[in-house]
Design a protein around this motif. Structure first.
Motif, PDB file in Angstrom:
ATOM      1  N   GLY A 139       0.809  -1.205   0.000  1.00  0.00           N
ATOM      2  CA  GLY A 139       0.000   0.000   0.000  1.00  0.00           C
ATOM      3  C   GLY A 139       0.848   1.263   0.000  1.00  0.00           C
ATOM      4  N   GLN A 140       0.256   2.320   0.514  1.00  0.00           N
ATOM      5  CA  GLN A 140       0.903   3.622   0.580  1.00  0.00           C
ATOM      6  C   GLN A 140       2.187   3.539   1.384  1.00  0.00           C
ATOM      7  N   SER A 141       3.225   4.178   0.901  1.00  0.00           N
ATOM      8  CA  SER A 141       4.543   4.218   1.557  1.00  0.00           C
ATOM      9  C   SER A 141       5.110   2.815   1.799  1.00  0.00           C
ATOM     10  N   GLU A 142       4.747   1.884   0.919  1.00  0.00           N
ATOM     11  CA  GLU A 142       5.232   0.506   0.949  1.00  0.00           C
ATOM     12  C   GLU A 142       4.818  -0.284   2.192  1.00  0.00           C
ATOM     13  N   THR A 143       3.778   0.189   2.881  1.00  0.00           N
ATOM     14  CA  THR A 143       3.245  -0.609   3.986  1.00  0.00           C
ATOM     15  C   THR A 143       2.365  -1.701   3.382  1.00  0.00           C
ATOM     16  N   THR A 144       2.253  -2.816   4.077  1.00  0.00           N
ATOM     17  CA  THR A 144       1.429  -3.896   3.563  1.00  0.00           C
ATOM     18  C   THR A 144       0.068  -3.896   4.261  1.00  0.00           C
ATOM     19  N   PHE A 145      -0.909  -4.437   3.578  1.00  0.00           N
ATOM     20  CA  PHE A 145      -2.252  -4.560   4.126  1.00  0.00           C
ATOM     21  C   PHE A 145      -2.895  -5.807   3.518  1.00  0.00           C
ATOM     22  N   THR A 146      -3.999  -6.232   4.096  1.00  0.00           N
ATOM     23  CA  THR A 146      -4.733  -7.375   3.580  1.00  0.00           C
ATOM     24  C   THR A 146      -5.811  -6.893   2.621  1.00  0.00           C
ATOM     25  N   LEU A 147      -5.741  -7.352   1.389  1.00  0.00           N
ATOM     26  CA  LEU A 147      -6.704  -7.011   0.352  1.00  0.00           C
ATOM     27  C   LEU A 147      -7.762  -8.115   0.303  1.00  0.00           C
ATOM     28  N   GLY A 195      -9.538   2.462   4.992  1.00  0.00           N
ATOM     29  CA  GLY A 195      -8.477   3.429   4.743  1.00  0.00           C
ATOM     30  C   GLY A 195      -7.225   2.829   4.136  1.00  0.00           C
ATOM     31  N   ASP A 196      -7.265   1.545   3.761  1.00  0.00           N
ATOM     32  CA  ASP A 196      -6.112   0.908   3.118  1.00  0.00           C
ATOM     33  C   ASP A 196      -5.961   1.362   1.675  1.00  0.00           C
ATOM     34  N   MET A 197      -7.103   1.648   1.040  1.00  0.00           N
ATOM     35  CA  MET A 197      -7.137   1.959  -0.384  1.00  0.00           C
ATOM     36  C   MET A 197      -8.063   3.138  -0.641  1.00  0.00           C
ATOM     37  N   ARG A 198      -8.059   3.557  -1.894  1.00  0.00           N
ATOM     38  CA  ARG A 198      -9.010   4.550  -2.375  1.00  0.00           C
ATOM     39  C   ARG A 198      -9.804   3.915  -3.501  1.00  0.00           C
ATOM     40  N   LEU A 199     -10.819   4.576  -3.962  1.00  0.00           N
ATOM     41  CA  LEU A 199     -11.566   4.050  -5.097  1.00  0.00           C
ATOM     42  C   LEU A 199     -10.695   4.055  -6.352  1.00  0.00           C
ATOM     43  N   VAL A 200      -9.888   5.110  -6.511  1.00  0.00           N
ATOM     44  CA  VAL A 200      -9.035   5.251  -7.689  1.00  0.00           C
ATOM     45  C   VAL A 200      -7.598   5.497  -7.236  1.00  0.00           C
ATOM     46  N   GLY A 201      -6.694   4.822  -7.899  1.00  0.00           N
ATOM     47  CA  GLY A 201      -5.269   4.963  -7.612  1.00  0.00           C
ATOM     48  C   GLY A 201      -4.519   3.831  -8.282  1.00  0.00           C
ATOM     49  N   PRO A 202      -3.225   3.760  -8.093  1.00  0.00           N
ATOM     50  CA  PRO A 202      -2.468   2.632  -8.656  1.00  0.00           C
ATOM     51  C   PRO A 202      -2.953   1.314  -8.046  1.00  0.00           C
ATOM     52  N   ARG A 203      -3.085   0.268  -8.845  1.00  0.00           N
ATOM     53  CA  ARG A 203      -3.507  -1.033  -8.332  1.00  0.00           C
ATOM     54  C   ARG A 203      -2.436  -1.566  -7.387  1.00  0.00           C
TER      55      ARG A 203
END
Length: 185
Positions: free
Chosen positions: A45-53, A100-108
């Motif tokens: 994710g953002q700033s190279e942090t990881t999250f569960t998709l 808050g892990d993602m946005r609707l639009v942004g890099p996959r």
């Protein structure tokens, strides 16, 4: 800040409205094959942090943990092909937006093992923004098999992003543009 709040509230409302579709799809997945209908995968994710998709599972159990373009088409279930075709497999990602892990639009978001994608995005300076359910690269049918081309489209999005542009990308996605990461034939 206000746009982010609006986006998270909108995603929450959309998530609730699509719960019946998610429930039916989950039931069909369970009837079609063994295993959880919800697929969980660690992504960058953002700033190279990881999250569960979260996604609806479209592949057979035991499929390698890799990017879609690295997996054989034979691994996708018959139902999974339809879920992917109509992008219904992406609906659980609305929960990622709410969290808050993602946005609707942004890099996959990519996998932590896709070091070539991460490095190309580092060079392009796009790792500072949150990933999205859809984005400019996806609408242009650019997938993670071409990291430099992908990062170039991501950087273009990051430089030019606006609320109006995001709405246009969402409309294009809902209108059927973009196929995301294609599996090998």
């Amino acid at each position: 800040m206000l746009y982010t709040l609006f986006e998270r509230v909108f995603a929450a409302v959309l998530f609730v409205l699509t719960l019946p579709i998610l429930a039916i799809a989950a039931l069909l997945i369970r009837l079609d094959s063994a295993g959880s209908p919800i697929f969980r995968q660690t992504r960058v994710g953002q700033s190279e942090t990881t999250f569960t998709l979260y996604k609806l599972r479209t592949m057979k159990l035991g499929t390698i943990n890799a990017g879609s373009h690295q997996v054989s088409d034979a691994q996708v279930t018959a139902l999974g092909k339809q879920l992917r075709r109509f992008k219904l497999d992406e609906l659980p990602q609305l929960w990622n937006v709410v969290r808050g892990d993602m946005r609707l639009v942004g890099p996959r978001p990519c996998l932590p093992t896709q070091s070539d994608v991460i490095e190309a995005r580092r060079r392009s300076g796009v790792l500072h923004i949150k990933p999205g359910i859809t984005g400019l690269a996806q609408v242009r049918n650019i997938d993670m098999s071409t990291p430099d081309k992908l990062a170039e489209a991501d950087a273009e999005y990051a430089r030019n992003r606006t609320a109006k542009g995001d709405l246009q990308l969402l409309a294009a996605t809902f209108g059927g543009k973009g196929r995301g990461d294609a599996v090998k034939g």
